[in-house]
Motif scaffolding. Structure first.
Motif, short mmCIF file in Angstrom:
data_model
loop_
_atom_site.label_atom_id
_atom_site.label_comp_id
_atom_site.label_asym_id
_atom_site.label_seq_id
_atom_site.Cartn_x
_atom_site.Cartn_y
_atom_site.Cartn_z
N UNK A 1 -9.08 1.98 5.56
CA UNK A 1 -7.64 2.26 5.61
C UNK A 1 -6.90 1.89 4.33
N UNK A 2 -7.51 1.07 3.47
CA UNK A 2 -6.84 0.58 2.28
C UNK A 2 -5.94 -0.60 2.54
N UNK A 3 -5.86 -1.07 3.78
CA UNK A 3 -4.92 -2.13 4.17
C UNK A 3 -5.63 -3.41 4.56
N UNK B 1 -5.27 -5.50 -3.72
CA UNK B 1 -4.17 -4.54 -3.69
C UNK B 1 -4.37 -3.62 -2.49
N UNK B 2 -3.33 -2.90 -2.14
CA UNK B 2 -3.39 -1.99 -1.00
C UNK B 2 -3.61 -0.56 -1.47
N UNK B 3 -4.35 0.21 -0.69
CA UNK B 3 -4.47 1.64 -0.92
C UNK B 3 -3.58 2.38 0.06
N UNK B 4 -2.91 3.44 -0.41
CA UNK B 4 -1.98 4.14 0.46
C UNK B 4 -1.89 5.60 0.05
N UNK C 1 -2.13 6.18 -3.98
CA UNK C 1 -1.56 5.15 -4.84
C UNK C 1 -2.17 3.80 -4.51
N UNK C 2 -2.20 2.93 -5.52
CA UNK C 2 -2.47 1.51 -5.30
C UNK C 2 -1.13 0.80 -5.25
N UNK C 3 -0.98 -0.12 -4.31
CA UNK C 3 0.30 -0.79 -4.09
C UNK C 3 0.14 -2.30 -4.11
N UNK C 4 1.09 -2.96 -4.75
CA UNK C 4 1.18 -4.42 -4.71
C UNK C 4 2.57 -4.82 -4.23
N UNK D 1 -6.14 11.98 -7.05
CA UNK D 1 -6.90 12.36 -5.85
C UNK D 1 -7.96 11.35 -5.47
N UNK D 2 -8.14 10.32 -6.31
CA UNK D 2 -9.17 9.30 -6.04
C UNK D 2 -8.70 8.34 -4.96
N UNK D 3 -9.52 8.13 -3.95
CA UNK D 3 -9.19 7.20 -2.87
C UNK D 3 -9.25 5.77 -3.42
N UNK D 4 -8.18 4.99 -3.32
CA UNK D 4 -8.16 3.66 -3.92
C UNK D 4 -9.15 2.71 -3.23
#
Length: 494
Positions: free
Chosen positions: A126-128, A287-290, A302-305, A278-281
């Motif tokens: 999930x990136x979370x 960091x979070x992927x979203x 995106x990568x999110x902080x 288009x790359x899955x983080x």
């Protein structure tokens, strides 16, 4: 010609309706505050019915300023992310108060999942992180603790959704019959229930969190002909053509549409997103992927902080310590002295967010002396914004997404001294738009593209973004290193 865009910007403390012309100019705005409910420590709730009523009232106030609903080409919605609403599909009424993104009541459930060894796999998919911040655990809590929610689930009439999903349902509901039950990909990616690589909610994840997949909305694009308002609401149907969570909307509003482009929003907290293409983080530094954007089934990630304390630190200086009377005075105080006199603030008033993720941390002020006064504390508070952002920049770079320019917005971004300090400490240019309401502007861009006013999102962004102010780095390297050394020592004292 229908060339206006209506944006419903539903935030944490207020809801707004904003009318944009097709060139991005703000034509009208109406705003209403939302009641904050705190039933007990760590709990934060909203009344979903109040959200709807006040959002509708704001919309009805601004639509006439477009010349009527027929002059509106599309409607965009942007919202506080992760907040969960539960309602009955038959009655269309909320079953309990909404649980807000800030709420921490589900930490015991998250801890149990972490202790059972699920976090690495959940983050990969999930990136979370397994944190109460996200929506899935809130849904589970409602099912376990609110009899009306459980009864609706058993009866097959339960609807879960984040706030944009709730508003779409109400906007599309006629006097009789149910509305559209949809959510956009950006909000869906904040639930813990959708894989970053997936196009819809994942049954295996829903089973892990104990959430019935039948109660969840359909995941849709963020721009296009997504739904339409019921004609009885405004006099004729308005197409709903844009949906986005607030931080994704702000990133789009800053025209961060190419890989590597980065925005930072400095509000109550600070949220930094870097376009990943288009790359899955897959972050190795927590960091979070979203999902940043999805149009015609094509996704940008995106990568999110997230930093927990930004503008709320200045609010604390004002309300609790009386250092300033209004937030804008911090800039005057910071400019009145050559440096902070060695004072450093670690603003962990509600723990430390990314990249530290220390929920138990508490704030620290170091370097105090009899020479320390209001100016030193105010300057140290503003310096803390650059220090926290620097730590994020290093983590992003370690994940392979080094920043070349930082685009800033949010209430604190109006502070010229802080904007220059960010450029100096990061060693890169900082850009600030002339129109800082980039969350609403991003939703307007999506809706304009979705309504066909522009051929694509890039064209909408180019036409609607407006003017910029640019801050170039000019700090001596020795000064930067001295600041960072003090910051690291202060962090170590926590």
């Amino acid at each position: 010609m229908s060339d206006y865009i209506l944006v419903l910007d539903e935030g944490t403390t207020s809801t707004r309706a904003m009318l944009f012309a097709s060139d991005g100019t703000l034509a009208a705005s109406a705003q209403a505050e939302l009641t904050q409910h705190y039933p007990q420590g760590g709990w934060v709730e909203h009344d979903a019915a109040e959200i709807w009523d006040k959002t509708l009232a704001c919309a009805l106030e601004v639509i006439p300023k477009a010349g009527g609903p027929a002059m509106i080409a599309g409607l965009g919605i942007t919202n506080q992310r992760e907040t969960v609403v539960a309602w009955d599909k038959e009655s269309g009424e909320p079953l309990t108060r909404a649980i807000v993104w800030q709420d921490r009541r589900t930490e015991p459930f998250c801890l149990a999942l972490r202790q059972a060894g699920h976090e690495a796999e959940v983050q990969r998919r999930t990136g979370l992180m397994l944190d109460p911040y996200f929506s899935g655990t809130k849904m589970r809590w409602m099912l376990d603790n609110v009899p009306a929610v459980r009864a609706a689930a058993d009866a097959g009439t339960l609807a879960f959704g984040t706030v944009e999903s709730w508003l779409v349902y109400k906007l599309t509901s006629g006097a009789k019959g149910a509305g559209a039950h949809i959510t956009d990909a950006s909000n869906a990616s904040r639930t813990l229930l959708m894989e970053l690589a997936g196009s819809s909610f994942e049954k295996e994840l829903c089973d892990l969190f104990g959430v019935p997949i039948s109660a969840l909305p359909k995941v849709v694009d963020m721009a296009g002909n997504l739904a339409a308002t019921d004609p009885s609401l405004f006099g004729c149907a308005i197409p709903i053509t844009g949906l986005a969570g607030d931080q994704q909307a702000a990133t789009i509003g800053q025209a961060c549409l190419a890989p590597g482009q980065t925005k930072a929003t400095y509000g109550t907290g600070a949220f930094v997103l870097t376009n990943q293409g288009a790359a899955i983080p897959q972050s190795g530094h927590r960091m979070l992927g979203t999902v940043l954007c999805q149009i015609a089934g094509e996704r940008t990630y995106a990568i999110e902080g997230s930093v927990f304390v930004a503008g709320s630190l200045v609010q604390w200086l004002r309300d609790s310590l009386g250092i300033v009377e209004v937030a804008s005075q911090t800039e005057q105080l910071a400019r009145s002295i050559p440096d902070s006199g060695g004072v450093t603030i670690v603003p962990a008033l509600s723990g430390l967010g990314a990249p530290h993720w220390n929920a138990d941390a508490r704030g620290v002020i170091t370097g105090l002396s009899f020479a320390s006064g209001k100016a030193e504390l105010a300057r140290a508070a503003l310096e803390a914004m650059a220090h926290q952002t620097y730590d994020l920049a290093r983590a992003f770079a370690a994940d392979g997404t080094a920043w070349e320019t930082l685009r800033i917005d949010g209430g604190m971004a109006a502070n010229d001294w802080m904007a220059q300090d960010l450029a100096d400490m990061l060693g890169i240019p900082v850009e600030r738009p002339g129109f800082v309401e980039t969350t609403a502007l991003g939703a307007a861009m999506l809706a304009a593209a979705g309504a066909g006013l522009y051929p694509d999102l890039a064209s909408a962004a180019a036409a609607m973004r407006g003017t910029l102010t640019r801050f170039e780095p000019s700090m001596d390297e020795k000064v930067r290193e001295e600041r960072l050394t003090r910051w690291r020592k202060a962090l170590a004292a926590i």
